[in-house]
Motif scaffolding. Structure first.
Motif, PDB file in Angstrom:
ATOM      1  N   VAL A  12      17.641  57.517  41.684  1.00 40.30           N
ATOM      2  CA  VAL A  12      16.180  57.542  41.713  1.00 40.30           C
ATOM      3  C   VAL A  12      15.676  58.349  40.528  1.00 40.30           C
ATOM      4  CG1 VAL A  12      16.094  59.591  43.198  1.00 40.30           C
ATOM      5  CG2 VAL A  12      14.187  57.973  43.213  1.00 40.30           C
ATOM      6  N   GLN A  13      14.492  58.037  40.068  1.00 36.78           N
ATOM      7  CA  GLN A  13      13.900  58.802  38.979  1.00 36.78           C
ATOM      8  C   GLN A  13      13.299  60.102  39.515  1.00 36.78           C
ATOM      9  OE1 GLN A  13      11.100  56.167  37.020  1.00 36.78           O
ATOM     10  NE2 GLN A  13      12.656  55.568  35.520  1.00 36.78           N
ATOM     11  N   ALA A  14      13.191  61.065  38.651  1.00 34.47           N
ATOM     12  CA  ALA A  14      12.570  62.337  39.028  1.00 34.47           C
ATOM     13  C   ALA A  14      11.171  62.077  39.578  1.00 34.47           C
ATOM     14  CB  ALA A  14      12.500  63.259  37.816  1.00 34.47           C
ATOM     15  N   GLY A  15      10.856  62.778  40.659  1.00 38.82           N
ATOM     16  CA  GLY A  15       9.583  62.575  41.330  1.00 38.82           C
ATOM     17  C   GLY A  15       9.649  61.555  42.451  1.00 38.82           C
ATOM     18  N   GLY A  16      10.740  60.826  42.527  1.00 36.42           N
ATOM     19  CA  GLY A  16      10.897  59.810  43.554  1.00 36.42           C
ATOM     20  C   GLY A  16      11.381  60.369  44.876  1.00 36.42           C
ATOM     21  N   SER A  17      11.640  59.459  45.808  1.00 43.92           N
ATOM     22  CA  SER A  17      12.040  59.855  47.163  1.00 43.92           C
ATOM     23  C   SER A  17      13.247  59.053  47.636  1.00 43.92           C
ATOM     24  CB  SER A  17      10.883  59.626  48.150  1.00 43.92           C
ATOM     25  OG  SER A  17       9.753  60.394  47.823  1.00 43.92           O
ATOM     26  N   LEU A  18      14.005  59.669  48.508  1.00 50.05           N
ATOM     27  CA  LEU A  18      15.095  59.010  49.203  1.00 50.05           C
ATOM     28  C   LEU A  18      15.143  59.554  50.624  1.00 50.05           C
ATOM     29  CD1 LEU A  18      18.090  59.099  46.668  1.00 50.05           C
ATOM     30  CD2 LEU A  18      16.883  57.052  47.446  1.00 50.05           C
ATOM     31  N   ARG A  19      15.659  58.740  51.547  1.00 53.85           N
ATOM     32  CA  ARG A  19      15.902  59.225  52.894  1.00 53.85           C
ATOM     33  C   ARG A  19      17.367  59.016  53.243  1.00 53.85           C
ATOM     34  NH1 ARG A  19      13.643  57.689  58.931  1.00 53.85           N
ATOM     35  NH2 ARG A  19      14.993  55.870  58.656  1.00 53.85           N
ATOM     36  N   LEU A  20      18.035  60.112  53.523  1.00 55.26           N
ATOM     37  CA  LEU A  20      19.425  60.053  53.948  1.00 55.26           C
ATOM     38  C   LEU A  20      19.493  59.978  55.466  1.00 55.26           C
ATOM     39  CD1 LEU A  20      21.039  62.805  51.673  1.00 55.26           C
ATOM     40  CD2 LEU A  20      20.612  60.394  51.164  1.00 55.26           C
ATOM     41  N   SER A  21      20.488  59.266  55.947  1.00 50.77           N
ATOM     42  CA  SER A  21      20.740  59.177  57.386  1.00 50.77           C
ATOM     43  C   SER A  21      22.175  59.575  57.664  1.00 50.77           C
ATOM     44  CB  SER A  21      20.509  57.757  57.900  1.00 50.77           C
ATOM     45  OG  SER A  21      19.187  57.328  57.684  1.00 50.77           O
ATOM     46  N   CYS A  22      22.398  60.137  58.821  1.00 51.98           N
ATOM     47  CA  CYS A  22      23.750  60.494  59.250  1.00 51.98           C
ATOM     48  C   CYS A  22      23.877  60.114  60.716  1.00 51.98           C
ATOM     49  CB  CYS A  22      24.007  61.978  59.051  1.00 51.98           C
ATOM     50  SG  CYS A  22      25.586  62.544  59.733  1.00 51.98           S
ATOM     51  N   ALA A  23      24.706  59.125  60.983  1.00 52.17           N
ATOM     52  CA  ALA A  23      24.903  58.657  62.349  1.00 52.17           C
ATOM     53  C   ALA A  23      26.171  59.254  62.922  1.00 52.17           C
ATOM     54  CB  ALA A  23      24.984  57.135  62.366  1.00 52.17           C
ATOM     55  N   ALA A  24      26.045  59.864  64.082  1.00 58.88           N
ATOM     56  CA  ALA A  24      27.189  60.471  64.753  1.00 58.88           C
ATOM     57  C   ALA A  24      27.684  59.563  65.868  1.00 58.88           C
ATOM     58  CB  ALA A  24      26.796  61.828  65.327  1.00 58.88           C
ATOM     59  N   SER A  25      29.005  59.570  66.063  1.00 56.78           N
ATOM     60  CA  SER A  25      29.583  58.694  67.089  1.00 56.78           C
ATOM     61  C   SER A  25      29.551  59.314  68.475  1.00 56.78           C
ATOM     62  CB  SER A  25      31.034  58.349  66.727  1.00 56.78           C
ATOM     63  OG  SER A  25      31.813  59.532  66.676  1.00 56.78           O
ATOM     64  N   GLY A  26      29.126  60.580  68.558  1.00 57.19           N
ATOM     65  CA  GLY A  26      29.045  61.251  69.846  1.00 57.19           C
ATOM     66  C   GLY A  26      27.947  62.292  69.825  1.00 57.19           C
ATOM     67  N   ARG A  27      27.853  63.005  70.951  1.00 57.65           N
ATOM     68  CA  ARG A  27      26.794  64.010  71.051  1.00 57.65           C
ATOM     69  C   ARG A  27      27.090  65.191  70.140  1.00 57.65           C
ATOM     70  NH1 ARG A  27      24.524  67.088  76.515  1.00 57.65           N
ATOM     71  NH2 ARG A  27      22.875  68.239  75.462  1.00 57.65           N
ATOM     72  N   THR A  28      26.051  65.690  69.513  1.00 51.99           N
ATOM     73  CA  THR A  28      26.167  66.859  68.643  1.00 51.99           C
ATOM     74  C   THR A  28      25.074  67.862  68.979  1.00 51.99           C
ATOM     75  OG1 THR A  28      24.769  65.879  66.955  1.00 51.99           O
ATOM     76  CG2 THR A  28      27.145  65.506  66.750  1.00 51.99           C
ATOM     77  N   PHE A  29      25.273  69.076  68.571  1.00 52.62           N
ATOM     78  CA  PHE A  29      24.245  70.106  68.732  1.00 52.62           C
ATOM     79  C   PHE A  29      23.584  70.337  67.388  1.00 52.62           C
ATOM     80  CE2 PHE A  29      24.414  71.371  73.122  1.00 52.62           C
ATOM     81  CZ  PHE A  29      25.614  70.833  73.553  1.00 52.62           C
ATOM     82  N   THR A  30      23.791  71.481  66.781  1.00 50.17           N
ATOM     83  CA  THR A  30      23.208  71.705  65.464  1.00 50.17           C
ATOM     84  C   THR A  30      23.791  70.718  64.450  1.00 50.17           C
ATOM     85  OG1 THR A  30      22.898  74.054  65.921  1.00 50.17           O
ATOM     86  CG2 THR A  30      22.892  73.373  63.610  1.00 50.17           C
ATOM     87  N   MET A  31      22.903  70.167  63.635  1.00 44.01           N
ATOM     88  CA  MET A  31      23.357  69.295  62.543  1.00 44.01           C
ATOM     89  C   MET A  31      22.755  69.800  61.250  1.00 44.01           C
ATOM     90  SD  MET A  31      23.447  65.466  64.115  1.00 44.01           S
ATOM     91  CE  MET A  31      24.601  64.904  62.846  1.00 44.01           C
ATOM     92  N   GLY A  32      23.478  69.590  60.180  1.00 44.54           N
ATOM     93  CA  GLY A  32      23.015  70.108  58.916  1.00 44.54           C
ATOM     94  C   GLY A  32      23.358  69.197  57.757  1.00 44.54           C
ATOM     95  N   TRP A  33      22.748  69.493  56.638  1.00 42.57           N
ATOM     96  CA  TRP A  33      23.036  68.821  55.364  1.00 42.57           C
ATOM     97  C   TRP A  33      23.459  69.877  54.343  1.00 42.57           C
ATOM     98  CZ3 TRP A  33      23.290  63.656  54.731  1.00 42.57           C
ATOM     99  CH2 TRP A  33      22.651  62.840  55.673  1.00 42.57           C
ATOM    100  N   PHE A  34      24.479  69.534  53.608  1.00 46.59           N
ATOM    101  CA  PHE A  34      24.970  70.344  52.505  1.00 46.59           C
ATOM    102  C   PHE A  34      25.060  69.441  51.292  1.00 46.59           C
ATOM    103  CE2 PHE A  34      26.452  74.281  54.618  1.00 46.59           C
ATOM    104  CZ  PHE A  34      26.273  73.898  55.931  1.00 46.59           C
ATOM    105  N   ARG A  35      25.200  70.050  50.122  1.00 46.43           N
ATOM    106  CA  ARG A  35      25.377  69.254  48.916  1.00 46.43           C
ATOM    107  C   ARG A  35      26.312  69.973  47.955  1.00 46.43           C
ATOM    108  NH1 ARG A  35      19.267  69.699  46.296  1.00 46.43           N
ATOM    109  NH2 ARG A  35      19.394  71.895  45.627  1.00 46.43           N
ATOM    110  N   GLN A  36      26.943  69.160  47.118  1.00 46.95           N
ATOM    111  CA  GLN A  36      27.847  69.712  46.114  1.00 46.95           C
ATOM    112  C   GLN A  36      27.647  68.971  44.804  1.00 46.95           C
ATOM    113  OE1 GLN A  36      32.014  69.770  47.198  1.00 46.95           O
ATOM    114  NE2 GLN A  36      32.426  71.402  45.727  1.00 46.95           N
ATOM    115  N   ALA A  37      27.212  69.706  43.803  1.00 44.16           N
ATOM    116  CA  ALA A  37      27.024  69.155  42.469  1.00 44.16           C
ATOM    117  C   ALA A  37      28.331  69.313  41.684  1.00 44.16           C
ATOM    118  CB  ALA A  37      25.885  69.879  41.772  1.00 44.16           C
TER     119      ALA A  37
END
Length: 116
Positions: A12-37
């Motif tokens: 995507v170009q700077a200023g744009g948008s994206l939506r990430l999704s994460c589907a779990a196969s079972g029940r979860t409690f806290t969920m988070g996103w991390f990133r690594q450049a």
């Protein structure tokens, strides 16, 4: 065993948008996103409690990213707006399967590339 599958990454170009999704196969409690450049350590981006009532963001994304979840679908989302080149990274979803435990499941990652 819980599997996490991320989707929604892309270029995507700077200023744009994206939506990430994460589907779990079972029940979860806290969920988070991390990133690594490239050449950097994995860093925290955001997390959300099971109820969705508690959300936390890294200072670098506060006001631009929004985390949410749909427990009926066992899915967590990361809406990313006003993307910057420094947001370029592989984004990982993480989940805790206990109410007080650490993240014990991780997704395979999805690439987000922001061009200037």
């Amino acid at each position: 065993q819980v599997q996490l599958v991320e989707s929604g990454g892309g270029l995507v170009q700077a200023g744009g948008s994206l939506r990430l999704s994460c589907a779990a196969s079972g029940r979860t409690f806290t969920m988070g996103w991390f990133r690594q450049a490239p050449g950097k350590e994995r860093e925290f981006v955001s997390r959300i409690s099971w109820s969705g009532g508690i959300t936390v963001y890294a200072d670098s994304v506060k006001g631009r990213f929004t985390i949410s979840r749909d427990n009926a679908k066992n899915t967590v989302y990361l809406q990313m707006n006003n993307l910057k080149p420094e947001d370029t990274a592989v984004y990982y979803c993480a989940a805790s399967t206990s109410s007080v435990g650490p993240y014990n499941y991780w997704g395979q990652g999805t690439q987000v590339t922001v061009s200037s």
